[in-house]
Scaffold this motif. Sequence first.
Motif, short mmCIF file in Angstrom:
data_model
loop_
_atom_site.label_atom_id
_atom_site.label_comp_id
_atom_site.label_asym_id
_atom_site.label_seq_id
_atom_site.Cartn_x
_atom_site.Cartn_y
_atom_site.Cartn_z
N LEU A 170 52.93 37.68 31.56
CA LEU A 170 53.03 38.74 32.56
C LEU A 170 52.53 38.26 33.92
O LEU A 170 53.17 38.49 34.95
N ALA A 171 51.38 37.58 33.94
CA ALA A 171 50.82 37.08 35.20
C ALA A 171 51.78 36.12 35.88
O ALA A 171 51.93 36.14 37.11
N ARG A 172 52.45 35.29 35.10
CA ARG A 172 53.40 34.34 35.69
C ARG A 172 54.61 35.06 36.28
O ARG A 172 55.10 34.70 37.36
N LEU A 173 55.07 36.11 35.60
CA LEU A 173 56.28 36.80 36.03
C LEU A 173 56.07 37.69 37.26
O LEU A 173 57.00 37.91 38.03
N ILE A 174 54.85 38.21 37.43
CA ILE A 174 54.62 39.13 38.55
C ILE A 174 53.70 38.55 39.62
O ILE A 174 53.47 39.17 40.65
#
Length: 355
Positions: free
Chosen positions: A16-20
């Motif tokens: 999630l952190a990578r995607l947002i």
Amino acid sequence: MYDVVIIGAGPAGSTLARLIGDKYKVLLIDKRDLENENSNNRINKCCGGLLAPDAQKMIAKLGLGIPKDVLVDPQLFAVKTIDLSNNIERLYQRFYYNMDREKFDRWLVSILPVGVDKKFNAIFKHYTEISGGYEVTFTHNRRELSTKTRLIVGADGALSKIRKSISIYRNTLNTPEKYVSIQEWFECSERMPYFTAIFDEEVSDFYSWIIPKENYILLGAALRPRDNTREKYEQLKSKLKQFGFNLEHRVKTEGAFINRTKKLSQLYAGRDGIALVGEAAGAISPSSAEGFSYAMKSALYLAESLDEGIDGFMDRYIKKVKGIKTNLLMKNLKSPAMYNPRLRYMAMKSGLQSI
């Protein structure tokens, strides 16, 4: 002031952190130190470290390729199923990536956008609702700190503090069944070219496993809590020794809780400005306890829900999570053939799909 604070830097939280991370101001918190390999705070996740086909598919969908130093020998192309209750075994063709779980998590952290703030060696304590969001309190290197955020994401596993905190406000919260996972590492000089799945109703109504890792084998079992757990595990070891497995030279013992989502109502996306992903949401296979694919899929769904902004994201996320519910329904329909002794015996006796 952060847009998103993510509790837990496993596959769900890191994905999630990578995607947002390029769109939102993100803080990622984890009790482990996933950047410093020489850290004294080495908390190993109790995990078999196998990437099943569903997880491989999600990694491909996310446009990722696993570095070779994350993988460990041997790579596995078969599962050996041993039914101790019915005294029968079969070999089935399956494809697994065999990997080092700690290195896998460190790799996911290493590819985060530079704008993502990280606090490792940090333990989430609690949050309070404030105007415009939440204030999150945590300890970092034994110091208590707090920060403000618009959105909290619980990616903190089976014993999710975030999910538990929501239940204070939602007393009817339906939580997945909890199992205790015990896993021991044993030295093993013999090469074992398959993953072994073990079924025995005297030990557990779930299953046990043996996984080869370089010069070791991992023996694990998913057991019901407070049901003579340790005794059941020792009973399993005794039976497997009689089956010819060498379990003499134990190196270490690990343990963890596992969720088993048997009802669709046990999958919970969150409420208001608090979202849940991965096992914290109950997104894990009830038939095999495979969680990597669900962790990454739920993180992707939440990221897609945030593409249009934070306002209204929860309604969009709940709608997307219906796809995971459908998958869990199919897994639950599959379970009787695996966990009913008579049905399992008939399926294995037929030799269907075995090699």
